[in-house]
Design a protein around this motif. Sequence first.
Motif, PDB file in Angstrom:
ATOM      1  N   PHE A 273      -5.284   4.836 -14.887  1.00 26.65           N
ATOM      2  CA  PHE A 273      -5.140   6.145 -14.268  1.00 26.65           C
ATOM      3  C   PHE A 273      -6.426   6.971 -14.330  1.00 26.65           C
ATOM      4  O   PHE A 273      -6.564   7.955 -13.602  1.00 26.65           O
ATOM      5  CB  PHE A 273      -4.008   6.934 -14.945  1.00 26.65           C
ATOM      6  N   ASP A 274      -7.350   6.561 -15.186  1.00 24.43           N
ATOM      7  CA  ASP A 274      -8.630   7.257 -15.267  1.00 24.43           C
ATOM      8  C   ASP A 274      -9.676   6.628 -14.346  1.00 24.43           C
ATOM      9  O   ASP A 274     -10.847   7.015 -14.371  1.00 24.43           O
ATOM     10  CB  ASP A 274      -9.139   7.251 -16.711  1.00 24.43           C
ATOM     11  N   GLN A 275      -9.258   5.661 -13.504  1.00 26.03           N
ATOM     12  CA  GLN A 275     -10.166   4.989 -12.576  1.00 26.03           C
ATOM     13  C   GLN A 275      -9.903   5.457 -11.154  1.00 26.03           C
ATOM     14  O   GLN A 275      -8.871   6.077 -10.870  1.00 26.03           O
ATOM     15  CB  GLN A 275      -9.980   3.469 -12.667  1.00 26.03           C
ATOM     16  N   PRO A 276     -10.840   5.191 -10.219  1.00 21.68           N
ATOM     17  CA  PRO A 276     -10.607   5.564  -8.816  1.00 21.68           C
ATOM     18  C   PRO A 276      -9.361   4.868  -8.250  1.00 21.68           C
ATOM     19  O   PRO A 276      -8.961   3.800  -8.708  1.00 21.68           O
ATOM     20  CB  PRO A 276     -11.878   5.082  -8.105  1.00 21.68           C
ATOM     21  N   LEU A 277      -8.780   5.469  -7.234  1.00 20.78           N
ATOM     22  CA  LEU A 277      -7.537   4.948  -6.665  1.00 20.78           C
ATOM     23  C   LEU A 277      -7.712   3.556  -6.069  1.00 20.78           C
ATOM     24  O   LEU A 277      -6.804   2.724  -6.156  1.00 20.78           O
ATOM     25  CB  LEU A 277      -7.001   5.914  -5.602  1.00 20.78           C
ATOM     26  N   TYR A 278      -8.863   3.294  -5.443  1.00 22.89           N
ATOM     27  CA  TYR A 278      -9.048   1.963  -4.848  1.00 22.89           C
ATOM     28  C   TYR A 278      -9.111   0.890  -5.924  1.00 22.89           C
ATOM     29  O   TYR A 278      -8.651  -0.243  -5.725  1.00 22.89           O
ATOM     30  CB  TYR A 278     -10.302   1.939  -3.958  1.00 22.89           C
ATOM     31  N   THR A 279      -9.660   1.247  -7.100  1.00 19.22           N
ATOM     32  CA  THR A 279      -9.673   0.293  -8.211  1.00 19.22           C
ATOM     33  C   THR A 279      -8.261   0.064  -8.739  1.00 19.22           C
ATOM     34  O   THR A 279      -7.871  -1.071  -9.053  1.00 19.22           O
ATOM     35  CB  THR A 279     -10.570   0.811  -9.340  1.00 19.22           C
ATOM     36  N   GLN A 280      -7.483   1.138  -8.810  1.00 20.27           N
ATOM     37  CA  GLN A 280      -6.092   1.000  -9.243  1.00 20.27           C
ATOM     38  C   GLN A 280      -5.309   0.116  -8.275  1.00 20.27           C
ATOM     39  O   GLN A 280      -4.495  -0.732  -8.702  1.00 20.27           O
ATOM     40  CB  GLN A 280      -5.443   2.380  -9.327  1.00 20.27           C
ATOM     41  N   TYR A 281      -5.524   0.305  -6.971  1.00 19.01           N
ATOM     42  CA  TYR A 281      -4.788  -0.491  -5.990  1.00 19.01           C
ATOM     43  C   TYR A 281      -5.196  -1.957  -6.060  1.00 19.01           C
ATOM     44  O   TYR A 281      -4.348  -2.854  -5.943  1.00 19.01           O
ATOM     45  CB  TYR A 281      -5.033   0.055  -4.589  1.00 19.01           C
ATOM     46  N   TRP A 282      -6.479  -2.218  -6.271  1.00 18.37           N
ATOM     47  CA  TRP A 282      -6.937  -3.594  -6.398  1.00 18.37           C
ATOM     48  C   TRP A 282      -6.316  -4.267  -7.626  1.00 18.37           C
ATOM     49  O   TRP A 282      -5.879  -5.419  -7.572  1.00 18.37           O
ATOM     50  CB  TRP A 282      -8.453  -3.642  -6.468  1.00 18.37           C
ATOM     51  N   ASN A 283      -6.259  -3.551  -8.738  1.00 22.04           N
ATOM     52  CA  ASN A 283      -5.627  -4.089  -9.937  1.00 22.04           C
ATOM     53  C   ASN A 283      -4.126  -4.305  -9.718  1.00 22.04           C
ATOM     54  O   ASN A 283      -3.533  -5.241 -10.256  1.00 22.04           O
ATOM     55  CB  ASN A 283      -5.853  -3.146 -11.119  1.00 22.04           C
ATOM     56  N   PHE A 284      -3.536  -3.416  -8.920  1.00 21.14           N
ATOM     57  CA  PHE A 284      -2.118  -3.533  -8.588  1.00 21.14           C
ATOM     58  C   PHE A 284      -1.861  -4.828  -7.800  1.00 21.14           C
ATOM     59  O   PHE A 284      -0.940  -5.584  -8.116  1.00 21.14           O
ATOM     60  CB  PHE A 284      -1.703  -2.303  -7.780  1.00 21.14           C
ATOM     61  N   LEU A 285      -2.678  -5.109  -6.776  1.00 17.27           N
ATOM     62  CA  LEU A 285      -2.537  -6.344  -6.004  1.00 17.27           C
ATOM     63  C   LEU A 285      -2.861  -7.570  -6.851  1.00 17.27           C
ATOM     64  O   LEU A 285      -2.190  -8.605  -6.761  1.00 17.27           O
ATOM     65  CB  LEU A 285      -3.457  -6.306  -4.781  1.00 17.27           C
ATOM     66  N   LYS A 286      -3.879  -7.437  -7.681  1.00  5.74           N
ATOM     67  CA  LYS A 286      -4.280  -8.563  -8.525  1.00  5.74           C
ATOM     68  C   LYS A 286      -3.168  -8.927  -9.502  1.00  5.74           C
ATOM     69  O   LYS A 286      -2.964 -10.105  -9.814  1.00  5.74           O
ATOM     70  CB  LYS A 286      -5.563  -8.205  -9.275  1.00  5.74           C
ATOM     71  N   GLY A 287      -2.436  -7.923  -9.978  1.00  2.00           N
ATOM     72  CA  GLY A 287      -1.320  -8.199 -10.877  1.00  2.00           C
ATOM     73  C   GLY A 287      -0.199  -8.951 -10.189  1.00  2.00           C
ATOM     74  O   GLY A 287       0.457  -9.802 -10.795  1.00  2.00           O
TER      75      GLY A 287
ATOM     76  N   ALA B 224       0.827  -1.212   0.000  1.00  2.98           N
ATOM     77  CA  ALA B 224       0.000   0.000   0.000  1.00  2.98           C
ATOM     78  C   ALA B 224       0.859   1.259   0.000  1.00  2.98           C
ATOM     79  O   ALA B 224       0.583   2.224  -0.723  1.00  2.98           O
ATOM     80  CB  ALA B 224      -0.938  -0.011   1.208  1.00  2.98           C
ATOM     81  N   VAL B 225       1.915   1.246   0.807  1.00  2.00           N
ATOM     82  CA  VAL B 225       2.813   2.406   0.852  1.00  2.00           C
ATOM     83  C   VAL B 225       3.516   2.584  -0.488  1.00  2.00           C
ATOM     84  O   VAL B 225       3.649   3.709  -1.003  1.00  2.00           O
ATOM     85  CB  VAL B 225       3.836   2.243   1.994  1.00  2.00           C
ATOM     86  N   THR B 226       3.983   1.475  -1.079  1.00  2.00           N
ATOM     87  CA  THR B 226       4.644   1.551  -2.381  1.00  2.00           C
ATOM     88  C   THR B 226       3.700   2.075  -3.443  1.00  2.00           C
ATOM     89  O   THR B 226       4.072   2.917  -4.274  1.00  2.00           O
ATOM     90  CB  THR B 226       5.161   0.161  -2.787  1.00  2.00           C
ATOM     91  N   PHE B 227       2.472   1.583  -3.429  1.00  2.02           N
ATOM     92  CA  PHE B 227       1.465   2.077  -4.379  1.00  2.02           C
ATOM     93  C   PHE B 227       1.224   3.569  -4.197  1.00  2.02           C
ATOM     94  O   PHE B 227       1.137   4.322  -5.172  1.00  2.02           O
ATOM     95  CB  PHE B 227       0.152   1.307  -4.174  1.00  2.02           C
ATOM     96  N   ALA B 228       1.153   4.006  -2.942  1.00  3.15           N
ATOM     97  CA  ALA B 228       0.906   5.428  -2.674  1.00  3.15           C
ATOM     98  C   ALA B 228       2.057   6.298  -3.187  1.00  3.15           C
ATOM     99  O   ALA B 228       1.834   7.383  -3.740  1.00  3.15           O
ATOM    100  CB  ALA B 228       0.711   5.652  -1.178  1.00  3.15           C
ATOM    101  N   ILE B 229       3.297   5.813  -3.040  1.00  2.00           N
ATOM    102  CA  ILE B 229       4.447   6.591  -3.487  1.00  2.00           C
ATOM    103  C   ILE B 229       4.425   6.786  -4.999  1.00  2.00           C
ATOM    104  O   ILE B 229       4.704   7.881  -5.508  1.00  2.00           O
ATOM    105  CB  ILE B 229       5.757   5.897  -3.060  1.00  2.00           C
ATOM    106  N   PHE B 230       4.069   5.738  -5.729  1.00  2.00           N
ATOM    107  CA  PHE B 230       4.146   5.796  -7.185  1.00  2.00           C
ATOM    108  C   PHE B 230       2.853   6.289  -7.841  1.00  2.00           C
ATOM    109  O   PHE B 230       2.904   6.788  -8.969  1.00  2.00           O
ATOM    110  CB  PHE B 230       4.498   4.423  -7.751  1.00  2.00           C
ATOM    111  N   PHE B 231       1.715   6.156  -7.164  1.00  2.00           N
ATOM    112  CA  PHE B 231       0.460   6.483  -7.818  1.00  2.00           C
ATOM    113  C   PHE B 231      -0.340   7.579  -7.115  1.00  2.00           C
ATOM    114  O   PHE B 231      -1.051   8.336  -7.779  1.00  2.00           O
ATOM    115  CB  PHE B 231      -0.418   5.223  -7.931  1.00  2.00           C
TER     116      PHE B 231
END
Length: 336
Positions: free
Chosen positions: A64-78, A21-28
């Motif tokens: 990047f055109d989606q909400p942040l929680y959706t981006q984070y979920w896709n990030f974990l899913k990847g 989560a912290v890494t995602f926040a730093i980059f996104f």
Amino acid sequence: MFAYIIRRIFAAVVLLLVVSAVTFAIFFLLPRIAGETADQLAAQYVGKNPSPEAIAAVKKNLGFDQPLYTQYWNFLKGLVGGAEYKFGPDPVTCHVPCFGYSFKNHLEVWPELTKRIPITLSLAIGAAVLWLVSGVTTGVISALKPRSVFDRIAMGISLAGVSLPVFFTGALLLTVFSYEWPILDNLQYVGFGDDPIMWARNLILPWISLAFLYSALYARLTRAGMLETMSEDYIRTARAKGLVERKVVTRHGLRAALTPVVTIFGMDLGLLLGGALITEQVFSLQGVGAFAVQAIADNDLPKILGVTLLAAFFIVACNLVVDLLYALVDPRVRLS
């Protein structure tokens, strides 16, 4: 004991989620807070002078055109399920674990890392064995013979080891043993499975360079712990019961003094497994550290993101192993 292990593993998993989560926040997240738009953020992942089509493709692929929680979920899913990117009629798959996809050279980050992890593992583990054995042994002997000639010489060398940086000792070793006296010339990494002798020969100088720095710290830490431990009441009791001095030192004295050493060892090894940047640069080793330096120079954010996640994983994993080793080193952990 089993419950203790389960608790530590659960805590490690939670910590990895926090790190992600912290890494995602730093980059996104932080770039958004700084005022960057989705197009500006996507442009950083493409390279210099990106075309509008490339920016639009990256923006859509990374959401990047989606909400942040959706981006984070896709990030974990990847990370656990892979990801798929579309740049045209044929989709591109980022296989599990998807540590990122470089949109500059169109390569997955994880396969690039797997080529370099064995180099960093060989460097870190070999140096760790050297500095742990030499540092702890020196510290124990110095503590058993305080203010002796050996103690003064060993602590003087330890002070020099702590003071001298790796890039100095590494360059000095190369100058002496590769150029002036070509005993260890033409140092290139060779896999352990290909030739174990050449593997050790070509890594001995990096091992010594790292071990000289860390063993100095471990010698001083072990000496301080042993001096404190050997003056405890239970040490006098063990001697009064007639135990031989070797068992008093190893089973009672050293075992109690190793707790802070194990703690520092886990942190140091975890950091080195995440990339020994300076050592790899000095000895031209193409490990994770060199990969991170090149990614920073190229401003390739997916590669930087992948190295960050890998380094965080190694640190968390090493700390988990340290927590489990506490139960073996210190009986009080098992009793609690």
